[in-house]
Structures are given as C-alpha cells and as structure tokens.
Scaffold this motif. Structure first.
Motif, PDB file in Angstrom:
ATOM      1  N   LYS A  35     -55.785  83.892 -21.804  1.00 14.55           N
ATOM      2  CA  LYS A  35     -56.675  82.724 -21.841  1.00 14.55           C
ATOM      3  C   LYS A  35     -57.066  82.448 -23.287  1.00 14.55           C
ATOM      4  CE  LYS A  35     -61.149  80.977 -20.588  1.00 14.55           C
ATOM      5  NZ  LYS A  35     -62.505  81.353 -20.308  1.00 14.55           N
ATOM      6  N   THR A  36     -56.782  81.240 -23.729  1.00 14.13           N
ATOM      7  CA  THR A  36     -57.107  80.883 -25.106  1.00 14.13           C
ATOM      8  C   THR A  36     -57.990  79.646 -25.201  1.00 14.13           C
ATOM      9  OG1 THR A  36     -55.078  79.593 -25.292  1.00 14.13           O
ATOM     10  CG2 THR A  36     -54.990  81.894 -26.049  1.00 14.13           C
ATOM     11  N   ALA A  37     -58.172  78.919 -24.111  1.00 12.68           N
ATOM     12  CA  ALA A  37     -58.953  77.686 -24.143  1.00 12.68           C
ATOM     13  C   ALA A  37     -60.449  77.983 -24.113  1.00 12.68           C
ATOM     14  CB  ALA A  37     -58.576  76.797 -22.967  1.00 12.68           C
ATOM     15  N   SER A  38     -61.188  77.204 -24.878  1.00 10.65           N
ATOM     16  CA  SER A  38     -62.635  77.358 -24.931  1.00 10.65           C
ATOM     17  C   SER A  38     -63.250  75.962 -25.009  1.00 10.65           C
ATOM     18  CB  SER A  38     -63.013  78.180 -26.159  1.00 10.65           C
ATOM     19  OG  SER A  38     -64.404  78.349 -26.252  1.00 10.65           O
ATOM     20  N   LEU A  39     -64.210  75.694 -24.143  1.00  7.66           N
ATOM     21  CA  LEU A  39     -64.885  74.401 -24.156  1.00  7.66           C
ATOM     22  C   LEU A  39     -65.933  74.417 -25.268  1.00  7.66           C
ATOM     23  CD1 LEU A  39     -64.887  71.685 -22.673  1.00  7.66           C
ATOM     24  CD2 LEU A  39     -66.728  72.581 -21.245  1.00  7.66           C
ATOM     25  N   ASP A  40     -65.792  73.512 -26.209  1.00  9.37           N
ATOM     26  CA  ASP A  40     -66.625  73.483 -27.411  1.00  9.37           C
ATOM     27  C   ASP A  40     -67.527  72.263 -27.412  1.00  9.37           C
ATOM     28  OD1 ASP A  40     -67.362  73.991 -30.215  1.00  9.37           O
ATOM     29  OD2 ASP A  40     -66.117  72.241 -30.657  1.00  9.37           O
ATOM     30  N   ARG A  41     -68.752  72.454 -27.886  1.00 12.19           N
ATOM     31  CA  ARG A  41     -69.638  71.318 -28.153  1.00 12.19           C
ATOM     32  C   ARG A  41     -69.319  70.801 -29.552  1.00 12.19           C
ATOM     33  NH1 ARG A  41     -75.168  73.770 -27.874  1.00 12.19           N
ATOM     34  NH2 ARG A  41     -73.968  75.614 -28.376  1.00 12.19           N
ATOM     35  N   ILE A  42     -68.967  69.553 -29.663  1.00 12.32           N
ATOM     36  CA  ILE A  42     -68.644  68.948 -30.951  1.00 12.32           C
ATOM     37  C   ILE A  42     -69.833  69.089 -31.891  1.00 12.32           C
ATOM     38  CG2 ILE A  42     -68.057  66.769 -32.106  1.00 12.32           C
ATOM     39  CD1 ILE A  42     -66.588  66.042 -29.391  1.00 12.32           C
ATOM     40  N   ASP A  43     -71.005  68.776 -31.412  1.00 14.64           N
ATOM     41  CA  ASP A  43     -72.251  68.996 -32.150  1.00 14.64           C
ATOM     42  C   ASP A  43     -72.993  70.110 -31.425  1.00 14.64           C
ATOM     43  OD1 ASP A  43     -74.850  69.013 -33.177  1.00 14.64           O
ATOM     44  OD2 ASP A  43     -74.947  66.833 -33.371  1.00 14.64           O
ATOM     45  N   SER A  44     -73.003  71.289 -32.014  1.00 14.01           N
ATOM     46  CA  SER A  44     -73.562  72.473 -31.348  1.00 14.01           C
ATOM     47  C   SER A  44     -75.059  72.393 -31.109  1.00 14.01           C
ATOM     48  CB  SER A  44     -73.237  73.732 -32.155  1.00 14.01           C
ATOM     49  OG  SER A  44     -71.842  73.928 -32.193  1.00 14.01           O
ATOM     50  N   SER A  45     -75.738  71.448 -31.728  1.00  9.60           N
ATOM     51  CA  SER A  45     -77.178  71.299 -31.505  1.00  9.60           C
ATOM     52  C   SER A  45     -77.471  70.459 -30.266  1.00  9.60           C
ATOM     53  CB  SER A  45     -77.851  70.672 -32.725  1.00  9.60           C
ATOM     54  OG  SER A  45     -77.485  69.302 -32.867  1.00  9.60           O
ATOM     55  N   LYS A  46     -76.428  69.889 -29.669  1.00 11.65           N
ATOM     56  CA  LYS A  46     -76.591  69.042 -28.482  1.00 11.65           C
ATOM     57  C   LYS A  46     -76.018  69.739 -27.251  1.00 11.65           C
ATOM     58  CE  LYS A  46     -76.523  64.767 -31.116  1.00 11.65           C
ATOM     59  NZ  LYS A  46     -75.832  63.487 -31.338  1.00 11.65           N
ATOM     60  N   ASP A  47     -76.327  69.188 -26.078  1.00  8.84           N
ATOM     61  CA  ASP A  47     -75.893  69.766 -24.810  1.00  8.84           C
ATOM     62  C   ASP A  47     -74.405  69.528 -24.540  1.00  8.84           C
ATOM     63  OD1 ASP A  47     -78.489  70.622 -24.259  1.00  8.84           O
ATOM     64  OD2 ASP A  47     -78.986  68.782 -23.176  1.00  8.84           O
ATOM     65  N   TYR A  48     -73.933  70.190 -23.486  1.00  6.97           N
ATOM     66  CA  TYR A  48     -72.577  69.971 -22.987  1.00  6.97           C
ATOM     67  C   TYR A  48     -72.581  68.671 -22.183  1.00  6.97           C
ATOM     68  CZ  TYR A  48     -71.209  74.752 -24.182  1.00  6.97           C
ATOM     69  OH  TYR A  48     -70.908  75.912 -24.849  1.00  6.97           O
ATOM     70  N   THR A  49     -72.212  67.573 -22.836  1.00  9.98           N
ATOM     71  CA  THR A  49     -72.139  66.267 -22.182  1.00  9.98           C
ATOM     72  C   THR A  49     -70.732  65.711 -22.372  1.00  9.98           C
ATOM     73  OG1 THR A  49     -72.851  65.073 -24.162  1.00  9.98           O
ATOM     74  CG2 THR A  49     -74.588  65.796 -22.625  1.00  9.98           C
ATOM     75  N   ASN A  51     -69.674  63.189 -23.864  1.00 14.86           N
ATOM     76  CA  ASN A  51     -69.395  62.696 -25.212  1.00 14.86           C
ATOM     77  C   ASN A  51     -69.503  63.770 -26.285  1.00 14.86           C
ATOM     78  OD1 ASN A  51     -69.009  60.062 -24.278  1.00 14.86           O
ATOM     79  ND2 ASN A  51     -71.190  59.635 -24.366  1.00 14.86           N
ATOM     80  N   ASN A  52     -69.756  65.005 -25.864  1.00 11.08           N
ATOM     81  CA  ASN A  52     -69.985  66.055 -26.851  1.00 11.08           C
ATOM     82  C   ASN A  52     -69.160  67.317 -26.599  1.00 11.08           C
ATOM     83  OD1 ASN A  52     -71.373  66.998 -29.216  1.00 11.08           O
ATOM     84  ND2 ASN A  52     -72.618  68.304 -27.893  1.00 11.08           N
ATOM     85  N   VAL A  53     -68.066  67.206 -25.869  1.00  3.99           N
ATOM     86  CA  VAL A  53     -67.237  68.387 -25.625  1.00  3.99           C
ATOM     87  C   VAL A  53     -65.769  68.107 -25.933  1.00  3.99           C
ATOM     88  CG1 VAL A  53     -68.738  69.472 -23.907  1.00  3.99           C
ATOM     89  CG2 VAL A  53     -66.969  67.871 -23.155  1.00  3.99           C
ATOM     90  N   GLN A  54     -65.090  69.183 -26.239  1.00  8.24           N
ATOM     91  CA  GLN A  54     -63.647  69.150 -26.480  1.00  8.24           C
ATOM     92  C   GLN A  54     -63.115  70.549 -26.205  1.00  8.24           C
ATOM     93  OE1 GLN A  54     -63.296  68.196 -30.656  1.00  8.24           O
ATOM     94  NE2 GLN A  54     -64.483  69.966 -31.296  1.00  8.24           N
ATOM     95  N   TRP A  55     -61.842  70.637 -25.877  1.00  9.45           N
ATOM     96  CA  TRP A  55     -61.202  71.930 -25.697  1.00  9.45           C
ATOM     97  C   TRP A  55     -60.630  72.372 -27.033  1.00  9.45           C
ATOM     98  CZ3 TRP A  55     -61.838  74.909 -21.637  1.00  9.45           C
ATOM     99  CH2 TRP A  55     -62.186  74.333 -20.406  1.00  9.45           C
ATOM    100  N   VAL A  56     -60.910  73.613 -27.404  1.00 11.10           N
ATOM    101  CA  VAL A  56     -60.370  74.190 -28.631  1.00 11.10           C
ATOM    102  C   VAL A  56     -59.844  75.597 -28.329  1.00 11.10           C
ATOM    103  CG1 VAL A  56     -61.895  72.857 -30.147  1.00 11.10           C
ATOM    104  CG2 VAL A  56     -62.601  75.137 -29.395  1.00 11.10           C
TER     105      VAL A  56
END
Length: 93
Positions: A35-49, A51-56
């Motif tokens: 497993k290498t996928a991780s759900l990331d918050r683009i802006d770590s100061s904001k919630d998992y929404t 408009n603020n998540v991406q897979w990295v």
C-alpha cells in the motif's frame, strides 16, 4: 474533521489515474505492505473536504507533513536546485 465519503475518495483516486498528485508516481490501495496511497490534505490547516484532498504517495505525505502544498513544493524545488548546482562539485567525505 472528515467531510468526504469513501465513494468520493475512490472516484478521486480513479480521476488521478492511480498516480500521486505531486510526483506522478504510481500508487496502490491494497491492504498489504505494498500500500502506497495516502489521502493528503492540500492545506494541512484545513479539514478533509472535497476541495482540500488529493492522493499522494505515502512517502510524499510523510515528508510534506504539516507544510502547505506551496511551501512543500518550494522546499523540494530548493533542494533540487541545490543538488543540480552542486552535482559537479560534490566531494566525497
């Protein structure tokens, strides 16, 4: 706070073509050690929404930690510039 559904996360994973949003590396969601996928918050100061998540890749997410995406990319670019400029003058210690 976590404001996205599993369905949304899966659709985003497919939309990204199973590739890390920042490196383009192939990522996997298997439950095994691969497993290498991780759900990331683009802006770590904001919630998992939506408009603020991406897979990295998990290693990218670990390195990014609490940096904003812009700050993390700036750090990576600085490291890359330094490595490129020093590549012909590196000395073995």
């Amino acid at each position: 706070e976590f404001e996205i559904s599993i369905y949304f996360a899966w659709k985003l994973f497919l939309k990204q073509e199973r590739l890390c949003a920042l490196t383009g590396w192939e990522i996997h969601l298997s439950p095994s050690a691969t497993k290498t996928a991780s759900l990331d918050r683009i802006d770590s100061s904001k919630d998992y929404t939506q408009n603020n998540v991406q897979w990295v890749h998990k290693d990218v997410n670990r390195a990014k930690q609490n940096f904003s995406q812009n700050r993390f990319v700036a750090i990576c670019e600085a490291v890359n510039r330094r490595q490129l400029s020093d590549s012909t003058t590196l000395h073995t210690v």
